[in-house]
Design a protein around this motif. Sequence first.
Motif, mmCIF file in Angstrom:
data_model
loop_
_atom_site.group_PDB
_atom_site.id
_atom_site.type_symbol
_atom_site.label_atom_id
_atom_site.label_comp_id
_atom_site.label_asym_id
_atom_site.label_seq_id
_atom_site.Cartn_x
_atom_site.Cartn_y
_atom_site.Cartn_z
ATOM 1 N N PRO A 1 0.818 -1.210 0.000
ATOM 2 C CA PRO A 1 0.000 0.000 0.000
ATOM 3 C C PRO A 1 0.857 1.268 0.000
ATOM 4 C CG PRO A 1 -0.917 -1.602 1.514
ATOM 5 C CD PRO A 1 0.421 -2.140 1.073
ATOM 6 N N VAL A 2 0.439 2.246 -0.800
ATOM 7 C CA VAL A 2 1.163 3.501 -0.956
ATOM 8 C C VAL A 2 0.494 4.571 -0.102
ATOM 9 C CG1 VAL A 2 1.811 5.313 -2.593
ATOM 10 C CG2 VAL A 2 1.894 2.915 -3.281
ATOM 11 N N SER A 3 1.291 5.206 0.738
ATOM 12 C CA SER A 3 0.724 6.283 1.547
ATOM 13 C C SER A 3 0.831 7.598 0.785
ATOM 14 C CB SER A 3 1.435 6.369 2.896
ATOM 15 O OG SER A 3 2.786 6.714 2.719
ATOM 16 N N PRO A 4 0.002 8.560 1.135
ATOM 17 C CA PRO A 4 0.053 9.867 0.468
ATOM 18 C C PRO A 4 1.420 10.531 0.641
ATOM 19 C CG PRO A 4 -1.961 9.641 1.758
ATOM 20 C CD PRO A 4 -1.083 8.485 2.112
ATOM 21 N N CYS A 5 1.802 11.346 -0.329
ATOM 22 C CA CYS A 5 3.052 12.106 -0.227
ATOM 23 C C CYS A 5 2.929 13.108 0.920
ATOM 24 C CB CYS A 5 3.358 12.816 -1.547
ATOM 25 S SG CYS A 5 2.273 14.220 -1.911
ATOM 26 N N GLY A 6 4.023 13.732 1.290
ATOM 27 C CA GLY A 6 4.017 14.684 2.395
ATOM 28 C C GLY A 6 3.059 15.834 2.193
ATOM 29 N N GLY A 7 3.047 16.385 0.975
ATOM 30 C CA GLY A 7 2.141 17.494 0.696
ATOM 31 C C GLY A 7 0.690 17.091 0.840
ATOM 32 N N CYS A 8 0.346 15.904 0.377
ATOM 33 C CA CYS A 8 -1.046 15.444 0.490
ATOM 34 C C CYS A 8 -1.401 15.108 1.933
ATOM 35 C CB CYS A 8 -1.290 14.248 -0.421
ATOM 36 S SG CYS A 8 -1.455 14.735 -2.157
ATOM 37 N N ARG A 9 -0.435 14.628 2.702
ATOM 38 C CA ARG A 9 -0.703 14.385 4.125
ATOM 39 C C ARG A 9 -1.119 15.691 4.804
ATOM 40 N NH1 ARG A 9 3.546 9.803 6.191
ATOM 41 N NH2 ARG A 9 3.611 8.653 4.217
ATOM 42 N N GLN A 10 -0.412 16.776 4.474
ATOM 43 C CA GLN A 10 -0.760 18.075 5.054
ATOM 44 C C GLN A 10 -2.130 18.535 4.553
ATOM 45 O OE1 GLN A 10 0.959 19.877 7.473
ATOM 46 N NE2 GLN A 10 -0.894 21.111 7.478
ATOM 47 N N LYS A 11 -2.411 18.332 3.265
ATOM 48 C CA LYS A 11 -3.719 18.714 2.720
ATOM 49 C C LYS A 11 -4.832 17.931 3.405
ATOM 50 C CE LYS A 11 -2.127 19.984 -1.923
ATOM 51 N NZ LYS A 11 -0.683 19.708 -1.858
ATOM 52 N N ILE A 12 -4.636 16.635 3.595
ATOM 53 C CA ILE A 12 -5.636 15.799 4.256
ATOM 54 C C ILE A 12 -5.852 16.292 5.688
ATOM 55 C CG2 ILE A 12 -6.106 13.477 5.158
ATOM 56 C CD1 ILE A 12 -4.527 12.445 2.612
ATOM 57 N N ALA A 13 -4.757 16.569 6.402
ATOM 58 C CA ALA A 13 -4.852 17.022 7.788
ATOM 59 C C ALA A 13 -5.631 18.331 7.906
ATOM 60 C CB ALA A 13 -3.455 17.181 8.389
ATOM 61 N N GLU A 14 -5.582 19.152 6.869
ATOM 62 C CA GLU A 14 -6.312 20.431 6.871
ATOM 63 C C GLU A 14 -7.822 20.224 6.973
ATOM 64 O OE1 GLU A 14 -6.513 24.719 6.310
ATOM 65 O OE2 GLU A 14 -4.789 23.422 6.655
ATOM 66 N N PHE A 15 -8.304 19.089 6.443
ATOM 67 C CA PHE A 15 -9.747 18.847 6.362
ATOM 68 C C PHE A 15 -10.208 17.649 7.192
ATOM 69 C CE2 PHE A 15 -8.521 21.039 2.470
ATOM 70 C CZ PHE A 15 -9.418 22.090 2.466
ATOM 71 N N ALA A 16 -9.319 17.080 8.008
ATOM 72 C CA ALA A 16 -9.655 15.882 8.774
ATOM 73 C C ALA A 16 -9.180 16.035 10.215
ATOM 74 C CB ALA A 16 -8.988 14.662 8.142
ATOM 75 N N LEU B 1 -5.324 2.372 2.937
ATOM 76 C CA LEU B 1 -4.361 2.314 1.836
ATOM 77 C C LEU B 1 -4.436 0.921 1.236
ATOM 78 C CD1 LEU B 1 -1.435 3.959 3.844
ATOM 79 C CD2 LEU B 1 -3.104 5.101 2.356
ATOM 80 N N ALA B 2 -4.495 0.829 -0.098
ATOM 81 C CA ALA B 2 -4.694 -0.472 -0.732
ATOM 82 C C ALA B 2 -3.876 -0.609 -2.003
ATOM 83 C CB ALA B 2 -6.182 -0.668 -1.056
ATOM 84 N N THR B 3 -3.676 -1.859 -2.388
ATOM 85 C CA THR B 3 -3.046 -2.166 -3.673
ATOM 86 C C THR B 3 -4.088 -2.791 -4.590
ATOM 87 O OG1 THR B 3 -2.411 -4.452 -3.168
ATOM 88 C CG2 THR B 3 -0.884 -2.715 -2.463
ATOM 89 N N THR B 4 -3.811 -2.787 -5.866
ATOM 90 C CA THR B 4 -4.736 -3.405 -6.818
ATOM 91 C C THR B 4 -4.760 -4.926 -6.661
ATOM 92 O OG1 THR B 4 -3.016 -3.393 -8.518
ATOM 93 C CG2 THR B 4 -4.563 -1.534 -8.510
ATOM 94 N N ASP B 5 -3.786 -5.490 -5.944
ATOM 95 C CA ASP B 5 -3.765 -6.933 -5.680
ATOM 96 C C ASP B 5 -4.517 -7.314 -4.410
ATOM 97 O OD1 ASP B 5 -2.322 -7.589 -7.963
ATOM 98 O OD2 ASP B 5 -0.381 -7.426 -6.942
ATOM 99 N N GLY B 6 -5.089 -6.322 -3.724
ATOM 100 C CA GLY B 6 -5.926 -6.625 -2.575
ATOM 101 C C GLY B 6 -5.297 -6.447 -1.206
ATOM 102 N N LEU B 7 -4.052 -6.030 -1.134
ATOM 103 C CA LEU B 7 -3.466 -5.747 0.177
ATOM 104 C C LEU B 7 -4.066 -4.454 0.716
ATOM 105 C CD1 LEU B 7 0.319 -6.521 -0.377
ATOM 106 C CD2 LEU B 7 -1.355 -7.902 0.857
ATOM 107 N N VAL B 8 -4.423 -4.452 1.993
ATOM 108 C CA VAL B 8 -5.061 -3.286 2.600
ATOM 109 C C VAL B 8 -4.376 -2.976 3.927
ATOM 110 C CG1 VAL B 8 -7.218 -2.400 3.582
ATOM 111 C CG2 VAL B 8 -7.282 -3.799 1.518
ATOM 112 N N GLN B 9 -4.156 -1.706 4.157
ATOM 113 C CA GLN B 9 -3.595 -1.233 5.414
ATOM 114 C C GLN B 9 -4.509 -0.139 5.950
ATOM 115 O OE1 GLN B 9 0.344 0.361 5.001
ATOM 116 N NE2 GLN B 9 0.340 1.262 7.032
ATOM 117 N N HIS B 10 -4.869 -0.235 7.218
ATOM 118 C CA HIS B 10 -5.713 0.766 7.860
ATOM 119 C C HIS B 10 -4.855 1.594 8.806
ATOM 120 C CE1 HIS B 10 -9.364 -1.093 6.311
ATOM 121 N NE2 HIS B 10 -8.826 -2.245 6.635
ATOM 122 N N THR B 11 -5.024 2.899 8.757
ATOM 123 C CA THR B 11 -4.276 3.804 9.617
ATOM 124 C C THR B 11 -5.140 5.027 9.897
ATOM 125 O OG1 THR B 11 -2.116 4.887 9.924
ATOM 126 C CG2 THR B 11 -3.055 4.944 7.689
#
Length: 134
Positions: free
Chosen positions: A83-98, A106-116
């Motif tokens: 699973p790919v986490s958001p880049c640093g800039g997007c983490r800050q953007k997400i934090a602005e609204f959450a 976070l998920a992959t197209t092969d079905g791996l899922v990570q919850h955070t």
Amino acid sequence: MSDPHALIAAATDVRLNAHAPYSRFQVGAAIRGAGGALHVGCNVENVAYPEGTCAEAGAIAAMVASGETRIAAIAVIADSPQPVSPCGGCRQKIAEFASGDTPVTLATTDGLVQHTTVAALLPGAFDQDYMSKA
């Protein structure tokens, strides 16, 4: 509570619309707004690399354009080994609204899922409290 499976499905669908002719790395994001509406975004690359738009930023822009300003949950999917986490800039953007406890899937197209959570992705997030004067 937002269903992470529905968010992953929406992110999976929009990922196919990504414009990634340079990296060939398509990413999709889906946000459930606090009002319950679903907002999606995909990465859009530009030949003036790295002036493109991340999937998370696109989903946030769609949410704000619809009149919502609070993220209840978010999911991000990409075709990668893990699973790919958001880049640093997007983490800050997400934090602005959450809030810090907002769920992030976070998920992959092969079905791996990570919850955070937003707080786990961006500990010590910079927010408006730092800007207030005593």
